[in-house]
Motif scaffolding. Structure first.
Motif, PDB file in Angstrom:
ATOM      1  N   PHE A  37       3.784  -0.762   3.775  1.00 16.11           N
ATOM      2  CA  PHE A  37       3.014   0.482   3.795  1.00 16.11           C
ATOM      3  C   PHE A  37       3.957   1.678   3.836  1.00 16.11           C
ATOM      4  CE2 PHE A  37       0.345   3.538   6.523  1.00 16.11           C
ATOM      5  CZ  PHE A  37      -0.258   4.101   5.401  1.00 16.11           C
ATOM      6  N   GLY A  38       3.869   2.525   2.801  1.00 13.57           N
ATOM      7  CA  GLY A  38       4.680   3.728   2.725  1.00 13.57           C
ATOM      8  C   GLY A  38       3.826   4.951   2.477  1.00 13.57           C
ATOM      9  N   VAL A  39       4.326   6.104   2.928  1.00 12.43           N
ATOM     10  CA  VAL A  39       3.608   7.370   2.787  1.00 12.43           C
ATOM     11  C   VAL A  39       4.478   8.350   2.006  1.00 12.43           C
ATOM     12  CG1 VAL A  39       2.567   9.331   3.989  1.00 12.43           C
ATOM     13  CG2 VAL A  39       2.377   7.027   4.964  1.00 12.43           C
ATOM     14  N   LEU A  40       3.914   8.917   0.944  1.00 11.35           N
ATOM     15  CA  LEU A  40       4.551  10.021   0.234  1.00 11.35           C
ATOM     16  C   LEU A  40       4.000  11.305   0.833  1.00 11.35           C
ATOM     17  CD1 LEU A  40       6.402  11.119  -1.939  1.00 11.35           C
ATOM     18  CD2 LEU A  40       4.539  10.876  -3.590  1.00 11.35           C
ATOM     19  N   ASP A  53       9.869   4.533  -4.308  1.00 18.41           N
ATOM     20  CA  ASP A  53      10.024   3.854  -3.023  1.00 18.41           C
ATOM     21  C   ASP A  53      11.025   4.570  -2.133  1.00 18.41           C
ATOM     22  OD1 ASP A  53       9.546   1.297  -1.367  1.00 18.41           O
ATOM     23  OD2 ASP A  53      11.730   1.341  -1.558  1.00 18.41           O
ATOM     24  N   SER A  54      12.080   5.115  -2.721  1.00 20.53           N
ATOM     25  CA  SER A  54      13.116   5.802  -1.941  1.00 20.53           C
ATOM     26  C   SER A  54      12.637   7.119  -1.353  1.00 20.53           C
ATOM     27  CB  SER A  54      14.346   6.049  -2.815  1.00 20.53           C
ATOM     28  OG  SER A  54      14.086   7.060  -3.789  1.00 20.53           O
ATOM     29  N   CYS A  55      11.512   7.627  -1.843  1.00 16.73           N
ATOM     30  CA  CYS A  55      10.996   8.921  -1.382  1.00 16.73           C
ATOM     31  C   CYS A  55       9.969   8.782  -0.256  1.00 16.73           C
ATOM     32  CB  CYS A  55      10.352   9.669  -2.552  1.00 16.73           C
ATOM     33  SG  CYS A  55      11.499  10.062  -3.891  1.00 16.73           S
ATOM     34  N   LEU A  56       9.660   7.569   0.166  1.00 19.56           N
ATOM     35  CA  LEU A  56       8.555   7.342   1.094  1.00 19.56           C
ATOM     36  C   LEU A  56       9.013   7.298   2.540  1.00 19.56           C
ATOM     37  CD1 LEU A  56       6.640   4.482  -0.774  1.00 19.56           C
ATOM     38  CD2 LEU A  56       6.455   6.965  -1.107  1.00 19.56           C
ATOM     39  N   VAL A  57       8.072   7.608   3.429  1.00 20.47           N
ATOM     40  CA  VAL A  57       8.198   7.263   4.838  1.00 20.47           C
ATOM     41  C   VAL A  57       7.671   5.834   4.962  1.00 20.47           C
ATOM     42  CG1 VAL A  57       7.371   7.709   7.173  1.00 20.47           C
ATOM     43  CG2 VAL A  57       7.933   9.627   5.658  1.00 20.47           C
ATOM     44  N   HIS A  58       8.534   4.898   5.313  1.00 19.27           N
ATOM     45  CA  HIS A  58       8.151   3.487   5.381  1.00 19.27           C
ATOM     46  C   HIS A  58       7.633   3.190   6.787  1.00 19.27           C
ATOM     47  CE1 HIS A  58       9.575   2.278   1.396  1.00 19.27           C
ATOM     48  NE2 HIS A  58      10.561   3.143   1.593  1.00 19.27           N
ATOM     49  N   GLN A 110       8.730   9.393  11.901  1.00 20.57           N
ATOM     50  CA  GLN A 110       9.855   9.656  11.008  1.00 20.57           C
ATOM     51  C   GLN A 110       9.668  10.990  10.287  1.00 20.57           C
ATOM     52  OE1 GLN A 110      10.832   6.250   8.393  1.00 20.57           O
ATOM     53  NE2 GLN A 110       9.323   5.079   9.570  1.00 20.57           N
ATOM     54  N   LYS A 111      10.746  11.706  10.090  1.00 23.02           N
ATOM     55  CA  LYS A 111      10.694  12.947   9.322  1.00 23.02           C
ATOM     56  C   LYS A 111      10.925  12.629   7.852  1.00 23.02           C
ATOM     57  CE  LYS A 111      12.792  17.516   8.824  1.00 23.02           C
ATOM     58  NZ  LYS A 111      11.481  18.189   8.764  1.00 23.02           N
ATOM     59  N   PRO A 112      10.015  13.031   6.971  1.00 22.18           N
ATOM     60  CA  PRO A 112      10.187  12.719   5.543  1.00 22.18           C
ATOM     61  C   PRO A 112      11.453  13.354   4.986  1.00 22.18           C
ATOM     62  CG  PRO A 112       7.955  13.488   6.012  1.00 22.18           C
ATOM     63  CD  PRO A 112       8.764  13.753   7.247  1.00 22.18           C
ATOM     64  N   VAL A 153       0.839  -1.203   0.000  1.00 23.09           N
ATOM     65  CA  VAL A 153       0.000   0.000   0.000  1.00 23.09           C
ATOM     66  C   VAL A 153       0.873   1.252   0.000  1.00 23.09           C
ATOM     67  CG1 VAL A 153      -1.836   1.248   1.209  1.00 23.09           C
ATOM     68  CG2 VAL A 153      -1.765  -1.255   1.304  1.00 23.09           C
ATOM     69  N   LEU A 154       0.482   2.211  -0.826  1.00 23.63           N
ATOM     70  CA  LEU A 154       1.099   3.537  -0.857  1.00 23.63           C
ATOM     71  C   LEU A 154       0.042   4.573  -0.528  1.00 23.63           C
ATOM     72  CD1 LEU A 154       3.223   5.730  -1.662  1.00 23.63           C
ATOM     73  CD2 LEU A 154       2.418   5.459  -4.020  1.00 23.63           C
ATOM     74  N   LEU A 155       0.340   5.465   0.407  1.00 23.63           N
ATOM     75  CA  LEU A 155      -0.540   6.597   0.679  1.00 23.63           C
ATOM     76  C   LEU A 155       0.134   7.872   0.186  1.00 23.63           C
ATOM     77  CD1 LEU A 155      -2.901   7.379   3.520  1.00 23.63           C
ATOM     78  CD2 LEU A 155      -1.162   9.101   3.020  1.00 23.63           C
ATOM     79  N   ILE A 156      -0.605   8.680  -0.572  1.00 23.21           N
ATOM     80  CA  ILE A 156      -0.087   9.948  -1.081  1.00 23.21           C
ATOM     81  C   ILE A 156      -0.866  11.088  -0.434  1.00 23.21           C
ATOM     82  CG2 ILE A 156       0.348  11.364  -3.122  1.00 23.21           C
ATOM     83  CD1 ILE A 156       0.394   8.827  -4.785  1.00 23.21           C
ATOM     84  N   ASP A 157      -0.141  11.973   0.236  1.00 15.98           N
ATOM     85  CA  ASP A 157      -0.742  13.136   0.886  1.00 15.98           C
ATOM     86  C   ASP A 157      -0.840  14.263  -0.140  1.00 15.98           C
ATOM     87  OD1 ASP A 157      -1.547  15.212   2.472  1.00 15.98           O
ATOM     88  OD2 ASP A 157      -0.061  14.887   4.052  1.00 15.98           O
ATOM     89  N   LEU A 158      -2.063  14.557  -0.577  1.00 15.20           N
ATOM     90  CA  LEU A 158      -2.274  15.569  -1.619  1.00 15.20           C
ATOM     91  C   LEU A 158      -2.671  16.928  -1.050  1.00 15.20           C
ATOM     92  CD1 LEU A 158      -4.166  13.558  -4.399  1.00 15.20           C
ATOM     93  CD2 LEU A 158      -1.792  14.339  -4.413  1.00 15.20           C
TER      94      LEU A 158
END
Length: 391
Positions: A214-217, A204-209, A182-184, A163-168
């Motif tokens: 489960f990762g968050v952009l 993937d390298s840009c996410l908070v894992h 974690q600090k992005p 799962v990827l969550l994107i904060d828009l």
């Protein structure tokens, strides 16, 4: 897939190379020629999988040259880019075997839709085709960010999905804080600034894992950086994300702008979140009117009522009568568990597994993944930590 571009326009070459690199698998615009005549005189040693022909200038002998090009590369797919209305030329092109014709200037979405058809015809293997789920607040404070972030965690943990969550959120997005301390190191704006690099590993390298699955952009900390995001960036990010994740969860906030609309256009299901209060219902009606005006099918819009309490003066049938849209899920008013989760930045499933909020999230995972009864039991096992011996 390797492509040959026939065009005098160096900017078009750069544009197609960038868009091709964002695809999964990537399209490699490896060679170019300035004209079809040069392409015929200087054939490639290795036949391309795709030939893209810029026929914008409309020379008189273009049709003859194109027919020769098709015979020279009989196994290749052909895409024609045209800025003029040339019916006779287009008829001859289609008779020669050209199946994709796009207008110039290039519309990126149309290009990728054409590339999807070409990839299917060529038998190019796809990776995933993840679903995009958007959570949008009908009114500020409705709890959409809590639900979207904790649902993403639940989906990854209980259903074992990637799962990827994107904060828009254009300003002051804080979705990552709901589930992680974690600090992005990278944000959505940073990805947009380097959109030509977009692929699965870079994303993937840009996410908070938060967990392995489960990762968050995160959204930008500085609101001024939000201007970097453009609708075409969202297209590219979602295109890559669909190929690498089972579910992409969008925390849209409540802003309706070019970026959020482009994201909603690509969404499989939209979950407006509201509470049973008249101001929320009024804003929900406005939001649904916007969705109807945009032509979004009613069956893709599914209401979620947050902080729901049975026995209130407003009931779910009243909401359905007012909005003409069915409520598919309710999240109970579990103030203590939710407040503790938000204040600690720990998913409520991890912090308080037996809470009413955690049970509700498990139900929502069942609803979205359409798990059958035997699988549902296993899902609840993960939630409550029970094994076979406990039954």
């Amino acid at each position: 897939m390797k492509a040959l571009l026939i065009s005098r326009d160096s900017l078009l070459f750069a544009e197609l190379a960038s868009q091709g690199a964002a695809r999964v698998p990537p399209l490699n615009v490896a060679n170019s020629r300035v004209s079809m005549r040069e392409a015929l005189d200087r054939p490639l040693g290795e036949a391309p999988g795709l030939v893209i022909v810029d026929a914008g200038e409309g020379a008189p002998d273009d049709a003859d040259l194109l027919e020769r090009m098709v015979r020279q590369y009989p196994e290749a797919q052909f895409m024609l880019l045209n800025s003029q209305h040339q019916p006779e030329f287009l008829i001859r092109a289609m008779r020669a075997g050209v199946r994709e014709v796009l207008q110039l200037p290039l519309v990126h979405r149309a290009f990728h839709e054409a590339m999807d058809r070409i990839a299917t015809a060529a038998g190019v293997a796809q990776m995933r085709e993840g679903k995009v789920l958007a959570f949008i607040a009908c009114k500020g404070g409705s709890g959409a960010t809590f639900i979207s972030t904790n649902f993403g965690y639940a989906l990854a943990t209980l259903a074992e999905k990637k799962v990827l969550l994107i904060d828009l959120h254009g300003q002051f997005g804080d979705a990552a804080l709901y589930v992680s301390d974690q600090k992005p190191t990278m944000t959505l704006s940073d990805v947009c600034e380097q959109i030509s690099r977009i692929d699965g590993p870079f994303l993937d390298s840009c996410l908070v894992h938060v967990t392995r699955g489960f990762g968050v952009l995160a959204a930008a900390d500085d609101p001024s950086q939000a201007k970097e995001a453009k609708p075409e960036h969202i297209d590219a990010i979602l295109r890559v994300a669909r190929q690498h994740y089972d579910y992409i969860v969008l925390d849209v906030g409540r802003q309706i702008n070019a970026v959020s609309l482009r994201a909603l256009d690509s969404t499989d299901t939209i979950y407006p979140v509201l509470q049973l209060a008249l101001p929320d219902i009024r804003d929900a009606r406005r939001l649904l009117d916007i969705f109807r005006s945009l032509g979004y099918p009613l069956e893709t819009i599914r209401l979620i009522v947050n902080r729901y309490e049975k026995g209130g003066r407003l009931r779910l049938p009243d909401l359905h009568a007012a909005l003409g849209c069915e409520v598919v899920h309710t999240v109970p008013n579990d103030y203590v568990a939710v407040t503790d989760s938000v204040n600690q930045g720990v998913p409520v499933l991890e912090l308080s597994r037996t809470s009413a909020a955690a049970r509700s999230l498990a139900d929502l995972v069942e609803l979205v993944t359409a798990r059958r009864a035997p699988e549902t039991r296993g899902l609840l096992d993960r939630l409550f930590g029970r094994g076979e011996a406990d039954y």
